[in-house]
Write a protein that holds these residues in place. Structure first.
Motif, PDB file in Angstrom:
ATOM      1  N   GLY A  15       1.011  -1.093  -0.096  1.00 16.44           N
ATOM      2  CA  GLY A  15      -0.056  -0.095  -0.030  1.00 16.44           C
ATOM      3  C   GLY A  15       0.925   1.252  -0.117  1.00 16.44           C
ATOM      4  N   ALA A  16       0.095   2.470   0.127  1.00 12.06           N
ATOM      5  CA  ALA A  16       0.897   3.645   0.049  1.00 12.06           C
ATOM      6  C   ALA A  16       2.045   3.651   1.100  1.00 12.06           C
ATOM      7  N   GLY A  17       2.197   2.933   2.066  1.00 15.32           N
ATOM      8  CA  GLY A  17       3.272   3.244   2.931  1.00 15.32           C
ATOM      9  C   GLY A  17       4.443   2.912   2.379  1.00 15.32           C
ATOM     10  N   THR A  26       0.951   9.419   1.319  1.00 17.21           N
ATOM     11  CA  THR A  26      -0.169   8.176   1.651  1.00 17.21           C
ATOM     12  C   THR A  26      -1.474   8.794   1.678  1.00 17.21           C
ATOM     13  N   PHE A  27      -2.694   8.203   2.148  1.00 13.03           N
ATOM     14  CA  PHE A  27      -3.841   8.651   2.080  1.00 13.03           C
ATOM     15  C   PHE A  27      -4.396   9.049   3.307  1.00 13.03           C
ATOM     16  N   ARG A  28      -4.054   8.162   4.414  1.00 14.37           N
ATOM     17  CA  ARG A  28      -4.553   8.239   5.708  1.00 14.37           C
ATOM     18  C   ARG A  28      -3.961   8.785   6.752  1.00 14.37           C
ATOM     19  N   ASP A  29      -2.279   9.113   6.350  1.00 16.87           N
ATOM     20  CA  ASP A  29      -1.839   9.607   7.546  1.00 16.87           C
ATOM     21  C   ASP A  29      -2.075  11.136   7.605  1.00 16.87           C
ATOM     22  N   PHE A  58      -6.731  16.392 -10.029  1.00 19.33           N
ATOM     23  CA  PHE A  58      -6.208  15.534  -8.796  1.00 19.33           C
ATOM     24  C   PHE A  58      -5.045  14.551  -9.409  1.00 19.33           C
ATOM     25  N   TYR A  59      -5.446  14.040 -10.530  1.00 17.19           N
ATOM     26  CA  TYR A  59      -4.697  12.841 -10.808  1.00 17.19           C
ATOM     27  C   TYR A  59      -3.538  13.428 -11.701  1.00 17.19           C
ATOM     28  N   ASN A  60      -3.824  14.468 -12.650  1.00 16.66           N
ATOM     29  CA  ASN A  60      -2.841  15.448 -13.196  1.00 16.66           C
ATOM     30  C   ASN A  60      -1.599  15.756 -12.490  1.00 16.66           C
ATOM     31  N   MET A 113      -3.833  -3.668  -8.436  1.00 17.10           N
ATOM     32  CA  MET A 113      -5.274  -4.030  -8.306  1.00 17.10           C
ATOM     33  C   MET A 113      -6.209  -2.679  -8.558  1.00 17.10           C
ATOM     34  N   HIS A 114      -5.534  -1.532  -8.043  1.00 17.67           N
ATOM     35  CA  HIS A 114      -6.356  -0.252  -8.169  1.00 17.67           C
ATOM     36  C   HIS A 114      -5.821   0.749  -9.568  1.00 17.67           C
ATOM     37  N   GLY A 115      -5.325  -0.151 -10.325  1.00 20.91           N
ATOM     38  CA  GLY A 115      -5.031   0.620 -11.502  1.00 20.91           C
ATOM     39  C   GLY A 115      -3.556   1.275 -11.591  1.00 20.91           C
ATOM     40  N   VAL A 154      -7.582   4.278 -13.351  1.00 24.75           N
ATOM     41  CA  VAL A 154      -7.598   3.977 -11.663  1.00 24.75           C
ATOM     42  C   VAL A 154      -8.951   3.468 -11.316  1.00 24.75           C
ATOM     43  N   VAL A 155      -8.800   2.509 -10.436  1.00 22.20           N
ATOM     44  CA  VAL A 155     -10.066   1.956 -10.020  1.00 22.20           C
ATOM     45  C   VAL A 155     -10.612   3.091  -8.623  1.00 22.20           C
ATOM     46  N   TRP A 156     -11.790   3.454  -8.656  1.00 21.03           N
ATOM     47  CA  TRP A 156     -12.265   4.444  -7.721  1.00 21.03           C
ATOM     48  C   TRP A 156     -13.077   3.592  -6.720  1.00 21.03           C
ATOM     49  N   PHE A 157     -13.627   4.165  -5.567  1.00 22.98           N
ATOM     50  CA  PHE A 157     -14.451   3.529  -4.819  1.00 22.98           C
ATOM     51  C   PHE A 157     -15.802   3.197  -5.277  1.00 22.98           C
ATOM     52  N   GLY A 158     -16.242   1.997  -5.273  1.00 27.71           N
ATOM     53  CA  GLY A 158     -17.405   1.585  -5.812  1.00 27.71           C
ATOM     54  C   GLY A 158     -17.077   1.003  -7.153  1.00 27.71           C
ATOM     55  N   GLU A 159     -16.006   0.947  -7.642  1.00 29.55           N
ATOM     56  CA  GLU A 159     -15.511   0.005  -9.068  1.00 29.55           C
ATOM     57  C   GLU A 159     -14.785  -1.114  -8.511  1.00 29.55           C
ATOM     58  N   VAL A 160     -14.652  -2.028  -9.501  1.00 31.73           N
ATOM     59  CA  VAL A 160     -14.134  -3.211  -9.406  1.00 31.73           C
ATOM     60  C   VAL A 160     -12.725  -3.482  -9.382  1.00 31.73           C
ATOM     61  N   GLY A 181       2.801  -1.578   4.370  1.00 35.23           N
ATOM     62  CA  GLY A 181       2.621  -0.149   4.178  1.00 35.23           C
ATOM     63  C   GLY A 181       1.094   0.100   3.901  1.00 35.23           C
ATOM     64  N   THR A 182       0.107  -0.818   4.550  1.00 32.93           N
ATOM     65  CA  THR A 182      -1.084  -0.318   4.205  1.00 32.93           C
ATOM     66  C   THR A 182      -2.086  -0.335   5.452  1.00 32.93           C
ATOM     67  N   SER A 183      -2.705   0.743   5.546  1.00 36.26           N
ATOM     68  CA  SER A 183      -3.704   0.710   6.972  1.00 36.26           C
ATOM     69  C   SER A 183      -4.677  -0.252   7.049  1.00 36.26           C
ATOM     70  N   GLY A 184      -4.848  -1.222   6.343  1.00 37.28           N
ATOM     71  CA  GLY A 184      -5.873  -2.079   6.126  1.00 37.28           C
ATOM     72  C   GLY A 184      -7.445  -1.511   6.284  1.00 37.28           C
ATOM     73  N   VAL A 186      -9.125  -0.342   3.357  1.00 36.26           N
ATOM     74  CA  VAL A 186      -9.809  -0.240   2.097  1.00 36.26           C
ATOM     75  C   VAL A 186     -10.028  -1.747   1.520  1.00 36.26           C
ATOM     76  N   TYR A 187     -11.330  -2.427   1.622  1.00 39.89           N
ATOM     77  CA  TYR A 187     -11.580  -3.681   0.787  1.00 39.89           C
ATOM     78  C   TYR A 187     -11.580  -3.692  -0.725  1.00 39.89           C
ATOM     79  N   PRO A 188     -11.334  -4.733  -1.418  1.00 38.14           N
ATOM     80  CA  PRO A 188     -11.106  -6.203  -0.625  1.00 38.14           C
ATOM     81  C   PRO A 188      -9.769  -6.356  -0.307  1.00 38.14           C
TER      82      PRO A 188
HETATM   83  C1  BV8 Z   1     -14.962  -2.786  -4.349  1.00 35.59           C
HETATM   84  C2  BV8 Z   1      -7.674   5.088  -6.019  1.00 35.59           C
HETATM   85  C3  BV8 Z   1     -16.756  -4.390  -5.196  1.00 35.59           C
HETATM   86  C4  BV8 Z   1      -6.432   5.118  -6.742  1.00 35.59           C
HETATM   87  C5  BV8 Z   1      -8.537   3.776  -4.236  1.00 35.59           C
HETATM   88  C6  BV8 Z   1     -16.272  -4.937   1.861  1.00 35.59           C
HETATM   89  C7  BV8 Z   1     -16.052  -5.631   0.742  1.00 35.59           C
HETATM   90  C8  BV8 Z   1     -15.923  -5.134  -0.607  1.00 35.59           C
HETATM   91  C9  BV8 Z   1     -15.966  -3.553  -0.634  1.00 35.59           C
HETATM   92  C10 BV8 Z   1     -16.218  -2.975   0.297  1.00 35.59           C
HETATM   93  C11 BV8 Z   1     -16.300  -3.442   1.714  1.00 35.59           C
HETATM   94  N1  BV8 Z   1     -16.556  -2.506   2.489  1.00 35.59           N
HETATM   95  C12 BV8 Z   1     -16.588  -1.186   1.874  1.00 35.59           C
HETATM   96  C13 BV8 Z   1     -16.391  -1.382   0.678  1.00 35.59           C
HETATM   97  C14 BV8 Z   1     -16.423  -0.456  -0.412  1.00 35.59           C
HETATM   98  C15 BV8 Z   1     -14.894   0.032  -0.573  1.00 35.59           C
HETATM   99  C16 BV8 Z   1     -14.091   0.237   0.729  1.00 35.59           C
HETATM  100  O1  BV8 Z   1     -13.299  -0.577   1.087  1.00 35.59           O
HETATM  101  N2  BV8 Z   1     -14.378   1.434   1.366  1.00 35.59           N
HETATM  102  C17 BV8 Z   1     -13.641   1.477   2.519  1.00 35.59           C
HETATM  103  C18 BV8 Z   1     -13.235   3.012   2.689  1.00 35.59           C
HETATM  104  C19 BV8 Z   1     -14.595   1.001   3.848  1.00 35.59           C
HETATM  105  N3  BV8 Z   1     -14.145  -0.680  -1.619  1.00 35.59           N
HETATM  106  C20 BV8 Z   1     -14.367  -0.438  -2.872  1.00 35.59           C
HETATM  107  O2  BV8 Z   1     -15.086   0.343  -3.286  1.00 35.59           O
HETATM  108  C21 BV8 Z   1     -13.399  -1.013  -3.862  1.00 35.59           C
HETATM  109  N4  BV8 Z   1     -14.126  -1.828  -4.918  1.00 35.59           N
HETATM  110  O3  BV8 Z   1     -14.976  -3.151  -3.215  1.00 35.59           O
HETATM  111  O4  BV8 Z   1     -15.701  -3.403  -5.692  1.00 35.59           O
HETATM  112  C22 BV8 Z   1     -15.842  -5.805  -5.379  1.00 35.59           C
HETATM  113  C23 BV8 Z   1     -15.161  -6.293  -4.143  1.00 35.59           C
HETATM  114  C24 BV8 Z   1     -14.529  -7.514  -4.409  1.00 35.59           C
HETATM  115  C25 BV8 Z   1     -14.556  -8.089  -5.722  1.00 35.59           C
HETATM  116  C26 BV8 Z   1     -15.356  -7.724  -6.665  1.00 35.59           C
HETATM  117  C27 BV8 Z   1     -15.889  -6.216  -6.524  1.00 35.59           C
HETATM  118  C28 BV8 Z   1     -12.597  -0.198  -4.677  1.00 35.59           C
HETATM  119  C29 BV8 Z   1     -11.176   0.059  -3.551  1.00 35.59           C
HETATM  120  C30 BV8 Z   1     -10.391   0.978  -4.489  1.00 35.59           C
HETATM  121  C31 BV8 Z   1     -10.563   2.456  -4.064  1.00 35.59           C
HETATM  122  N5  BV8 Z   1      -9.505   3.285  -4.853  1.00 35.59           N
HETATM  123  N6  BV8 Z   1      -7.587   4.616  -4.881  1.00 35.59           N
HETATM  124  C32 BV8 Z   1      -5.697   6.246  -6.283  1.00 35.59           C
HETATM  125  O5  BV8 Z   1      -6.290   7.271  -6.138  1.00 35.59           O
HETATM  126  O6  BV8 Z   1      -4.633   5.670  -5.527  1.00 35.59           O
HETATM  127  S1  BV8 Z   1      -7.970   3.340  -2.371  1.00 35.59           S
HETATM  128  C33 BV8 Z   1      -6.877   3.932  -1.865  1.00 35.59           C
HETATM  129  O7  BV8 Z   1      -6.780   3.326  -0.637  1.00 35.59           O
HETATM  130  C34 BV8 Z   1      -5.661   3.705  -2.655  1.00 35.59           C
HETATM  131  O8  BV8 Z   1      -5.863   2.863  -3.648  1.00 35.59           O
HETATM  132  C35 BV8 Z   1      -4.620   2.981  -1.648  1.00 35.59           C
HETATM  133  O9  BV8 Z   1      -3.740   2.057  -2.016  1.00 35.59           O
HETATM  134  C36 BV8 Z   1      -5.773   2.317  -0.765  1.00 35.59           C
HETATM  135  C37 BV8 Z   1      -5.668   1.819   0.550  1.00 35.59           C
HETATM  136  O10 BV8 Z   1      -4.764   2.538   1.297  1.00 35.59           O
HETATM  137  P1  BV8 Z   1      -3.321   2.583   1.885  1.00 35.59           P
HETATM  138  O11 BV8 Z   1      -2.287   2.021   0.622  1.00 35.59           O
HETATM  139  O12 BV8 Z   1      -3.427   1.530   2.854  1.00 35.59           O
HETATM  140  O13 BV8 Z   1      -2.838   3.893   2.365  1.00 35.59           O
HETATM  141  P2  BV8 Z   1      -3.147   4.407   3.852  1.00 35.59           P
HETATM  142  O14 BV8 Z   1      -2.774   6.063   3.598  1.00 35.59           O
HETATM  143  O15 BV8 Z   1      -4.680   4.250   4.259  1.00 35.59           O
HETATM  144  O16 BV8 Z   1      -2.151   3.694   4.883  1.00 35.59           O
HETATM  145  C38 BV8 Z   1      -0.609   3.716   4.539  1.00 35.59           C
HETATM  146  C39 BV8 Z   1      -0.106   2.926   5.641  1.00 35.59           C
HETATM  147  O17 BV8 Z   1       1.377   2.743   5.444  1.00 35.59           O
HETATM  148  C40 BV8 Z   1      -0.308   3.333   7.167  1.00 35.59           C
HETATM  149  O18 BV8 Z   1      -0.787   2.212   7.851  1.00 35.59           O
HETATM  150  C41 BV8 Z   1       1.009   3.991   7.551  1.00 35.59           C
HETATM  151  O19 BV8 Z   1       0.999   3.716   9.070  1.00 35.59           O
HETATM  152  C42 BV8 Z   1       1.859   3.285   6.752  1.00 35.59           C
HETATM  153  N7  BV8 Z   1       3.221   3.885   6.657  1.00 35.59           N
HETATM  154  C43 BV8 Z   1       3.356   5.052   6.622  1.00 35.59           C
HETATM  155  N8  BV8 Z   1       4.539   5.514   6.254  1.00 35.59           N
HETATM  156  C44 BV8 Z   1       5.315   4.319   6.105  1.00 35.59           C
HETATM  157  C45 BV8 Z   1       4.251   3.329   6.497  1.00 35.59           C
HETATM  158  N9  BV8 Z   1       4.750   1.937   6.475  1.00 35.59           N
HETATM  159  C46 BV8 Z   1       6.008   1.605   6.252  1.00 35.59           C
HETATM  160  N10 BV8 Z   1       6.927   2.466   6.055  1.00 35.59           N
HETATM  161  C47 BV8 Z   1       6.555   3.751   6.075  1.00 35.59           C
HETATM  162  N11 BV8 Z   1       7.765   4.941   5.756  1.00 35.59           N
END
Ligand code: BV8
Length: 247
Positions: A15-17, A26-29, A58-60, A113-115, A154-160, A181-184, A186-188
């Motif tokens: 993940g973004a970490g 990252t996203f959630r720091d 945002f993406y540009n 997996m997210h494009g 890129v795969v947005w929220f709500g996209e597969v 490096g992922t906060s755990g 975002v599903y799946p």
């Molecule tokens: C979907 C776009 C259906 C690209 C992103 C249950 C089951 C299925 C779906 C859901 C569900 N509950 C809710 C859902 C819907 C939703 C979801 O998960 N919502 C959340 C908010 C509750 N999910 C979806 O919509 C997904 N699609 O489910 O379709 C389906 C399901 C299965 C099979 C078929 C169909 C689509 C999700 C994708 C969304 N797109 N981004 C972009 O702009 O980049 S998500 C976005 O969050 C990024 O992709 C990112 O990668 C992702 C996860 O974030 P992290 O990578 O973890 O980053 P974050 O900042 O959160 O954490 C960073 C971590 O690194 C921290 O822990 C930090 O401590 C650590 N760190 C920091 N520095 C360091 C470090 N670690 C090590 N070293 C360091 N130096």
């Protein structure tokens, strides 16, 4: 020291970490992307339909930062490429990240997996195309020659998410699952460790700056920066495989 039956297969989720020490946000720091923009506005199809210019901007900005800035793979990316080269079994990296740092570090068995930020997709002919420049409403699709139809690949929220079947098959058979490096949140992706545990054969390890939302689901959690944890873990994993081979 954990024992992995070599040459079992390894799946690594990143993940973004893992890209933080390369200079990408990252996203959630506290200083992350979601502290500056709302997910609903820039990472959902609804947000794109409401205001495509805002989403493209945002993406540009992120594409420019990646393709024109001084962003380089860090030792964590390089260590995973070493693992793929030297591990006697299969290694698959599944990344939630849309940057190209794993590729540039030398990883080849990789699923975005997210494009990918450096690809666009035409909403009419749906082909992902390599693209390092900005997109705006005058951008021309080279395939169907329409304008205004290009969006980030890129795969947005709500996209597969992409290549889920291939990911789930790899999770089912792996003997080691490492989450880096992922906060755990975002599903799946956040549910992959549970799928591995249910398959009942793999060791599960989390390498993260701090324990993630799903840390309790892992056999082992190591906290610290990825650029330190990942090279050490890879060295340990390869040397334990070498010892097994000599037994
Ligand atoms: C979907 C776009 C259906 C690209 C992103 C249950 C089951 C299925 C779906 C859901 C569900 N509950 C809710 C859902 C819907 C939703 C979801 O998960 N919502 C959340 C908010 C509750 N999910 C979806 O919509 C997904 N699609 O489910 O379709 C389906 C399901 C299965 C099979 C078929 C169909 C689509 C999700 C994708 C969304 N797109 N981004 C972009 O702009 O980049 S998500 C976005 O969050 C990024 O992709 C990112 O990668 C992702 C996860 O974030 P992290 O990578 O973890 O980053 P974050 O900042 O959160 O954490 C960073 C971590 O690194 C921290 O822990 C930090 O401590 C650590 N760190 C920091 N520095 C360091 C470090 N670690 C090590 N070293 C360091 N130096």
């Amino acid at each position: 020291m954990h024992q992995v039956s070599s040459p079992g297969s390894i799946v690594v989720l990143t993940g973004a970490g893992i890209s933080k020490e390369s200079g990408l946000d990252t996203f959630r720091d506290h200083d992350g992307l979601w502290a500056r923009v709302r997910i609903e506005d820039v990472a959902t199809p609804e947000g794109y339909r409401r205001n495509p210019q805002r989403v493209q901007a945002f993406y540009n900005a992120r594409r420019r930062e990646l393709s024109q800035g001084s962003v380089e793979p860090n030792p964590a990316h390089l260590a995973l490429a070493r693992l793929e080269r030297e591990w006697p079994g299969e290694v698959l990296v599944v990344t939630q990240n849309i940057d190209d740092l794993h590729e540039r570090a030398g990883t080849s068995r990789l699923i975005h997996m997210h494009g990918e930020l450096l690809k666009v997709r035409c909403e009419r002919c749906a082909r992902p195309l390599p693209w390092a420049a900005d997109i705006d409403e005058s951008s021309l699709c080279p395939e169907c020659e329409r304008t205004g139809t290009l969006r980030p690949h890129v795969v947005w929220f709500g996209e597969v998410p992409l290549e889920m079947d291939r990911i789930l098959a790899a999770l089912e058979k792996c003997s080691l699952f490492v989450s880096i490096g992922t906060s755990g949140h975002v599903y799946p992706a956040a549910g992959f460790v549970t799928a591995v545990r249910e398959a009942g054969r793999a060791r599960t390890v989390e390498l993260n700056l701090e324990p993630s939302h799903g840390a309790s689901l892992f056999h082992e959690v190591r906290t610290g920066p990825a650029s330190e944890l990942v090279p050490a873990f890879v060295e340990e994993t390869l040397s334990s495989a070498a010892q097994n081979a000599n037994l």
